[in-house]
Design a protein around this motif. Structure first.
Motif, short mmCIF file in Angstrom:
data_model
loop_
_atom_site.label_atom_id
_atom_site.label_comp_id
_atom_site.label_asym_id
_atom_site.label_seq_id
_atom_site.Cartn_x
_atom_site.Cartn_y
_atom_site.Cartn_z
N GLU A 172 0.80 -1.23 0.00
CA GLU A 172 0.00 0.00 0.00
C GLU A 172 0.83 1.28 0.00
OE1 GLU A 172 -3.72 0.52 1.83
OE2 GLU A 172 -3.81 -1.54 2.55
N ALA A 173 1.93 1.30 0.72
CA ALA A 173 2.73 2.53 0.77
C ALA A 173 3.21 2.91 -0.62
CB ALA A 173 3.92 2.34 1.72
N TRP A 174 3.57 1.94 -1.44
CA TRP A 174 4.00 2.22 -2.81
C TRP A 174 2.86 2.83 -3.61
CZ3 TRP A 174 2.57 1.08 -7.73
CH2 TRP A 174 3.49 1.36 -8.75
N PHE A 175 1.67 2.23 -3.50
CA PHE A 175 0.52 2.74 -4.24
C PHE A 175 0.17 4.17 -3.82
CE2 PHE A 175 -0.08 -1.79 -4.92
CZ PHE A 175 -0.57 -1.84 -6.22
N GLN A 176 0.24 4.45 -2.54
CA GLN A 176 -0.09 5.79 -2.07
C GLN A 176 0.80 6.85 -2.71
OE1 GLN A 176 -0.30 4.46 2.34
NE2 GLN A 176 -1.46 6.36 2.26
N VAL A 177 2.07 6.52 -2.89
CA VAL A 177 3.03 7.48 -3.45
C VAL A 177 2.98 7.50 -4.97
CG1 VAL A 177 5.48 8.02 -3.68
CG2 VAL A 177 4.55 7.34 -1.46
N ASN A 178 2.94 6.32 -5.59
CA ASN A 178 3.13 6.23 -7.04
C ASN A 178 1.84 6.18 -7.85
OD1 ASN A 178 6.23 5.70 -7.44
ND2 ASN A 178 5.62 4.48 -5.66
N THR A 179 0.79 5.65 -7.27
CA THR A 179 -0.50 5.56 -7.98
C THR A 179 -1.62 5.93 -7.01
OG1 THR A 179 -0.66 3.19 -7.48
CG2 THR A 179 0.29 3.79 -9.61
N PRO A 180 -1.68 7.19 -6.61
CA PRO A 180 -2.64 7.60 -5.58
C PRO A 180 -4.10 7.43 -6.00
CG PRO A 180 -1.55 9.50 -6.56
CD PRO A 180 -0.80 8.30 -7.02
N LYS A 181 -4.40 7.51 -7.29
CA LYS A 181 -5.78 7.29 -7.72
C LYS A 181 -6.21 5.85 -7.49
CE LYS A 181 -5.87 10.83 -11.39
NZ LYS A 181 -6.05 11.04 -12.85
N LEU A 182 -5.34 4.91 -7.86
CA LEU A 182 -5.66 3.50 -7.63
C LEU A 182 -5.83 3.21 -6.15
CD1 LEU A 182 -3.22 1.70 -10.13
CD2 LEU A 182 -5.65 2.21 -10.43
N TRP A 183 -4.95 3.77 -5.35
CA TRP A 183 -5.03 3.54 -3.91
C TRP A 183 -6.34 4.11 -3.35
CZ3 TRP A 183 -5.36 6.56 0.50
CH2 TRP A 183 -5.15 5.87 1.70
N ALA A 184 -6.71 5.31 -3.79
CA ALA A 184 -7.93 5.94 -3.28
C ALA A 184 -9.18 5.15 -3.68
CB ALA A 184 -8.03 7.37 -3.78
N ILE A 185 -9.19 4.63 -4.90
CA ILE A 185 -10.33 3.82 -5.32
C ILE A 185 -10.43 2.57 -4.48
CG2 ILE A 185 -11.29 2.45 -7.22
CD1 ILE A 185 -10.00 4.52 -9.14
N ALA A 186 -9.30 1.94 -4.21
CA ALA A 186 -9.31 0.74 -3.36
C ALA A 186 -9.91 1.04 -1.99
CB ALA A 186 -7.88 0.20 -3.21
N GLN A 187 -9.59 2.20 -1.43
CA GLN A 187 -10.13 2.57 -0.11
C GLN A 187 -11.64 2.77 -0.18
OE1 GLN A 187 -7.61 2.09 2.03
NE2 GLN A 187 -6.55 1.90 0.07
N ARG A 188 -12.13 3.38 -1.26
CA ARG A 188 -13.57 3.59 -1.40
C ARG A 188 -14.31 2.26 -1.51
NH1 ARG A 188 -11.76 7.35 -5.50
NH2 ARG A 188 -11.51 9.41 -4.52
N VAL A 189 -13.73 1.34 -2.27
CA VAL A 189 -14.38 0.05 -2.45
C VAL A 189 -14.45 -0.70 -1.12
CG1 VAL A 189 -14.26 -2.19 -3.60
CG2 VAL A 189 -13.69 -0.12 -4.87
N LYS A 190 -13.33 -0.80 -0.45
CA LYS A 190 -13.33 -1.62 0.76
C LYS A 190 -14.06 -0.97 1.93
CE LYS A 190 -8.75 -0.52 2.69
NZ LYS A 190 -7.43 -1.11 2.99
N ALA A 191 -14.43 0.30 1.81
CA ALA A 191 -15.20 0.97 2.85
C ALA A 191 -16.69 0.67 2.73
CB ALA A 191 -14.97 2.47 2.80
N ARG A 192 -17.12 0.05 1.64
CA ARG A 192 -18.54 -0.20 1.44
C ARG A 192 -19.05 -1.21 2.47
NH1 ARG A 192 -20.12 1.72 -3.84
NH2 ARG A 192 -21.91 0.32 -3.87
N GLU A 193 -20.18 -0.89 3.04
CA GLU A 193 -20.70 -1.69 4.16
C GLU A 193 -20.91 -3.14 3.78
OE1 GLU A 193 -24.47 -1.62 7.30
OE2 GLU A 193 -24.18 0.02 5.87
#
Length: 204
Positions: A172-193
């Motif tokens: 995840e740390a790599w994604f946050q720095v290098n592909t922040p859009k992909l990382w942010a989408i992953a967070q939105r998906v996994k936050a779904r109830e």
């Protein structure tokens, strides 16, 4: 009802996320240890001679494997989770789905198990596989827009890949720095109830 054979932390988590996005009832069968000789592997091999997860079984006993094939099956049953016919984004859905399984997935097979392919250059193979994977993620990052999800503001079955992929190498740390859009989408998906049971089971 479907039965999904898988193991926490493995690629079966992607298909399980898809099933939950679709609100499809299913039975989860844990075959942890399937990659080693033993009861779990024997149970899986009886259904899937390739010995891989995910393995999805219909009520009538039919078996479907490969996460992309399962995605297309579910897309037929739940058309709201794929761009509509005639929408250019539908072609992009097909393109990126096949691209992920053809270009990203093999890098894990090569990089995580280099000894299967070479005895002399295992470390170099691991490094080259990792570099190819990272280059691929950067390319995908460059292709997506500013929507909430990969194909815009509506979630699709394609988005189910990201919570799992960002937990795997390069982490995840790599994604946050290098592909922040992909990382942010992953967070939105996994936050779904609706996905919390799967998220917890797979430590996403």
């Amino acid at each position: 009802m479907f039965t999904l054979y898988g193991a926490p932390g493995w690629g079966s988590a992607i298909s399980e996320l898809m099933l939950c996005l679709c609100d499809e009832p299913y039975r989860w069968v844990d075959v942890s240890g399937f990659d080693q000789p033993g009861e779990a592997r024997d149970r899986l091999l009886a259904l899937n001679p390739l010995g891989q997860v995910p393995t999805l079984q219909h009520e009538d006993g039919r078996v479907l494997t490969e996460s992309a094939a399962i995605a297309l099956l579910l897309a037929d049953r739940h058309p709201a989770l794929i761009p509509s016919a005639g929408d250019p984004q539908r072609e992009r859905f097909y393109h990126w789905l096949v691209w992920l399984v053809a270009n990203i997935y093999p890098t894990f097979t090569l990089g995580d198990y280099p000894q299967r392919w070479t005895t002399a250059g295992a470390q170099e193979l691991r490094q080259r596989a990792s570099a190819h994977r990272e280059q691929g993620y950067r390319w995908l990052e460059s292709q997506i827009g500013d929507g909430e999800y990969l194909l815009g503001d509506n979630i699709t079955l394609l988005d189910a890949y990201l919570p799992v992929l960002v937990r795997w190498q390069p982490r995840e740390a790599w994604f946050q720095v290098n592909t922040p859009k992909l990382w942010a989408i992953a967070q939105r998906v996994k936050a779904r109830e609706a996905l919390q049971t799967v998220v917890a089971r797979n430590e996403l």
